[in-house]
Design an enzyme around this catalytic site. Structure first.
Site, PDB file in Angstrom:
ATOM      1  CE1 TYR A   1      40.788  35.758  41.660  1.00 11.04           C
ATOM      2  CE2 TYR A   1      43.017  35.090  41.067  1.00 11.04           C
ATOM      3  CZ  TYR A   1      41.916  34.995  41.901  1.00 11.04           C
ATOM      4  OH  TYR A   1      41.970  34.150  42.988  1.00 11.04           O
TER       5      TYR A   1
ATOM      6  N   GLY B   1      30.504  35.448  49.794  1.00 10.97           N
ATOM      7  CA  GLY B   1      30.677  34.362  48.822  1.00 10.97           C
ATOM      8  C   GLY B   1      30.725  32.996  49.489  1.00 10.97           C
ATOM      9  CB  ALA B   2      29.355  31.716  52.619  1.00 15.38           C
TER      10      ALA B   2
ATOM     11  N   GLY C   1      34.502  29.606  50.661  1.00 17.52           N
ATOM     12  CA  GLY C   1      33.601  30.250  51.623  1.00 17.52           C
ATOM     13  C   GLY C   1      32.651  29.253  52.261  1.00 17.52           C
TER      14      GLY C   1
ATOM     15  CB  SER D   1      30.344  27.872  45.585  1.00 19.59           C
ATOM     16  OG  SER D   1      31.149  28.940  45.134  1.00 19.59           O
ATOM     17  N   GLY D   2      32.631  26.766  47.087  1.00 23.36           N
ATOM     18  CA  GLY D   2      34.080  26.721  47.240  1.00 23.36           C
ATOM     19  C   GLY D   2      34.598  26.954  48.651  1.00 23.36           C
TER      20      GLY D   2
ATOM     21  CB  SER E   1      45.595  34.628  45.310  1.00 20.59           C
ATOM     22  OG  SER E   1      46.030  33.584  44.457  1.00 20.59           O
TER      23      SER E   1
HETATM   24  P1  NDP Z   1      34.232  30.125  44.014  1.00 17.48           P
HETATM   25  O1  NDP Z   1      33.952  30.660  42.666  1.00 17.48           O
HETATM   26  O2  NDP Z   1      33.817  28.746  44.346  1.00 17.48           O
HETATM   27  O3  NDP Z   1      33.632  31.086  45.115  1.00 17.48           O
HETATM   28  C1  NDP Z   1      33.546  32.468  44.927  1.00 17.48           C
HETATM   29  C2  NDP Z   1      32.321  32.984  45.641  1.00 17.48           C
HETATM   30  O4  NDP Z   1      32.225  34.395  45.408  1.00 17.48           O
HETATM   31  C3  NDP Z   1      31.023  32.358  45.146  1.00 17.48           C
HETATM   32  O5  NDP Z   1      30.235  32.049  46.272  1.00 17.48           O
HETATM   33  C4  NDP Z   1      30.391  33.477  44.344  1.00 17.48           C
HETATM   34  O6  NDP Z   1      28.992  33.482  44.364  1.00 17.48           O
HETATM   35  C5  NDP Z   1      30.900  34.684  45.112  1.00 17.48           C
HETATM   36  N1  NDP Z   1      30.746  35.918  44.342  1.00 17.48           N
HETATM   37  C6  NDP Z   1      31.203  36.203  43.100  1.00 17.48           C
HETATM   38  N2  NDP Z   1      30.794  37.432  42.724  1.00 17.48           N
HETATM   39  C7  NDP Z   1      30.074  37.934  43.749  1.00 17.48           C
HETATM   40  C8  NDP Z   1      29.373  39.145  43.949  1.00 17.48           C
HETATM   41  N3  NDP Z   1      29.315  40.101  43.008  1.00 17.48           N
HETATM   42  N4  NDP Z   1      28.731  39.343  45.118  1.00 17.48           N
HETATM   43  C9  NDP Z   1      28.757  38.387  46.074  1.00 17.48           C
HETATM   44  N5  NDP Z   1      29.381  37.211  45.938  1.00 17.48           N
HETATM   45  C10 NDP Z   1      30.031  36.987  44.775  1.00 17.48           C
HETATM   46  O7  NDP Z   1      35.821  30.308  44.188  1.00 17.48           O
HETATM   47  P2  NDP Z   1      36.806  29.993  45.413  1.00 17.48           P
HETATM   48  O8  NDP Z   1      36.085  29.381  46.539  1.00 17.48           O
HETATM   49  O9  NDP Z   1      37.968  29.307  44.843  1.00 17.48           O
HETATM   50  O10 NDP Z   1      37.278  31.455  45.797  1.00 17.48           O
HETATM   51  C11 NDP Z   1      37.154  31.994  47.089  1.00 17.48           C
HETATM   52  C12 NDP Z   1      38.348  32.883  47.398  1.00 17.48           C
HETATM   53  O11 NDP Z   1      39.535  32.112  47.401  1.00 17.48           O
HETATM   54  C13 NDP Z   1      38.589  34.012  46.397  1.00 17.48           C
HETATM   55  O12 NDP Z   1      38.916  35.183  47.109  1.00 17.48           O
HETATM   56  C14 NDP Z   1      39.770  33.538  45.597  1.00 17.48           C
HETATM   57  O13 NDP Z   1      40.521  34.611  45.086  1.00 17.48           O
HETATM   58  C15 NDP Z   1      40.523  32.794  46.665  1.00 17.48           C
HETATM   59  N6  NDP Z   1      41.503  31.842  46.197  1.00 17.48           N
HETATM   60  C16 NDP Z   1      41.132  30.718  45.504  1.00 17.48           C
HETATM   61  C17 NDP Z   1      42.087  29.823  45.077  1.00 17.48           C
HETATM   62  C18 NDP Z   1      41.737  28.609  44.310  1.00 17.48           C
HETATM   63  O14 NDP Z   1      42.657  27.883  43.947  1.00 17.48           O
HETATM   64  N7  NDP Z   1      40.481  28.309  44.062  1.00 17.48           N
HETATM   65  C19 NDP Z   1      43.504  30.044  45.386  1.00 17.48           C
HETATM   66  C20 NDP Z   1      43.762  31.247  46.115  1.00 17.48           C
HETATM   67  C21 NDP Z   1      42.790  32.077  46.510  1.00 17.48           C
HETATM   68  P3  NDP Z   1      28.108  32.442  43.476  1.00 17.48           P
HETATM   69  O15 NDP Z   1      28.086  31.162  44.280  1.00 17.48           O
HETATM   70  O16 NDP Z   1      26.790  33.113  43.415  1.00 17.48           O
HETATM   71  O17 NDP Z   1      28.800  32.293  42.151  1.00 17.48           O
END
Ligand code: NDP
Length: 315
Positions: free
Chosen positions: A190, A9-10, A15, A12-13, A142
């Site tokens: 979740y 999941g690199a 990653g 966006s966000g 989380s």
């Molecule tokens: P994002 O939604 O920005 O990133 C999530 C990533 O996961 C995206 O790149 C997405 O892909 C990918 N993804 C989703 N489904 C799949 C799949 N089936 N196969 C492969 N990749 C997939 O969210 P965050 O950056 O916020 O989340 C990243 C981590 O951080 C998660 O584990 C989340 O639980 C954790 N986290 C986040 C917090 C927050 O406040 N945001 C707080 C605590 C933990 P695509 O780009 O294609 O959608």
């Protein structure tokens, strides 16, 4: 040589921010394991990650075939594996009905937990073979799964119960799509998946740390209120959540800062302790945090491990 790190999941966000922080050091080659190839490639370019520092590889964690295919493709690259970061996740807080993975598991637990569980198990031998000095497996956790915190006490709370739904396959056909066997609730699914992530990290530590020397760790990077994770939420929530976190709870952290934190857990020589869950204080200093009772329950961790093994076809 450069270290090789796989980040799921690199695209966006967190990653992506982590990939960028690691690439900037010049010491890492990042394998961006993503479900959307074009999005990942564009994201890497837009983040200014130099071409020689990354490879995009297809991985859809919502399909166990895709996970197996990814591992085969990775083997074909012929690169050693030094660090694995299980970061990808889906969060479906407003869904009225459950969605399912290719194998029929409820989507949040299927993607966030079961997909990563199989991936990590299949890549463990690669990690054992690497000669890297500090090999690590990081599973992003989380605060929301930790009922010993304020955020973790916002209902619906995480609760895996007696795991009857997980044992039943989470498919909603002959049982419940929820781990505890209850009615579908996307926000809870979740949180439950994050408890599984944190339990799995500890179970890996117990089973493999001594034998392999691999560091297993989890972390809560802070509330990154701006990421795509909240894309499924109602518009009013998406408008108010970032300022709420910034000014009221003060738990807000930028994507860039969160990326630096996860990059620290990947590469900082002082963060080699295994079996721990890292958090950061107001001054952005890391500390070993306490998990909730359920998220540190060794017996539950063993049961989740054994049931998950069956579901992904390893046992
Ligand atoms: P994002 O939604 O920005 O990133 C999530 C990533 O996961 C995206 O790149 C997405 O892909 C990918 N993804 C989703 N489904 C799949 C799949 N089936 N196969 C492969 N990749 C997939 O969210 P965050 O950056 O916020 O989340 C990243 C981590 O951080 C998660 O584990 C989340 O639980 C954790 N986290 C986040 C917090 C927050 O406040 N945001 C707080 C605590 C933990 P695509 O780009 O294609 O959608």
């Amino acid at each position: 040589r450069k270290g090789n790190v796989i980040i799921t999941g690199a695209s966006s966000g967190l990653g992506l921010a982590t990939a960028r922080a690691l690439a900037e050091t010049g010491k890492w080659h990042i394998i961006m394991a993503c479900r959307n190839f074009l999005k990942a490639e564009r994201a890497a370019k837009a983040a200014g990650i130099a071409k020689e520092n990354y490879t995009v590889m297809h991985l859809d964690l919502a399909s166990l075939d895709s996970v197996r295919q990814f591992v085969e493709n990775f083997h074909r690259l012929g690169k050693p594996l030094d660090v694995l970061v299980c970061n990808a996740a889906v969060y479906l807080p407003t869904a009225k009905e459950p969605s399912f993975t290719a194998e029929g598991f409820e989507l949040s637990v299927g993607t966030n937990h079961l997909g990563h569980f199989l991936l990590t198990r299949l890549l463990l031998d690669d990690m054992k073979q690497s000669d890297f000095t500090s090999k690590r497996v990081i599973i992003v956790g989380s605060i929301t799964g930790n009922t010993n915190t304020l955020a973790g006490n916002v209902p619906p709370k995480a609760n895996l119960g007696d795991l009857r739904g997980l044992s039943g396959g989470l498919n909603g056909l002959n049982g419940s799509p929820m781990i505890d066997g209850g009615d579908f609730d996307g926000a809870k699914a979740y949180k439950d998946s994050k408890v599984c992530n944190m339990l799995t990290m500890q179970e890996f530590h117990r089973r493999y740390h001594e034998e392999t020397g691999i560091t297993f760790a989890s972390l809560y990077p802070g509330c990154i209120a701006t990421t795509g994770l909240f894309r499924e939420h109602i518009p009013l929530f998406r408008l108010l959540f970032p300022p709420f976190q910034k000014y009221i709870t003060k738990g807000y952290v930028s994507e860039e800062e969160a990326g630096k934190r996860l990059a620290q857990v990947v590469s900082d020589p002082s963060l080699t302790k295994s079996g721990v869950y890292w958090s950061w204080n107001k001054n952005s200093a890391s500390f070993e945090n306490q998990l909730s009772k359920e998220a540190s329950d060794a017996e539950k961790a063993r049961k989740v491990w054994e049931i998950s093994e069956k579901l992904v076809g390893l046992a």
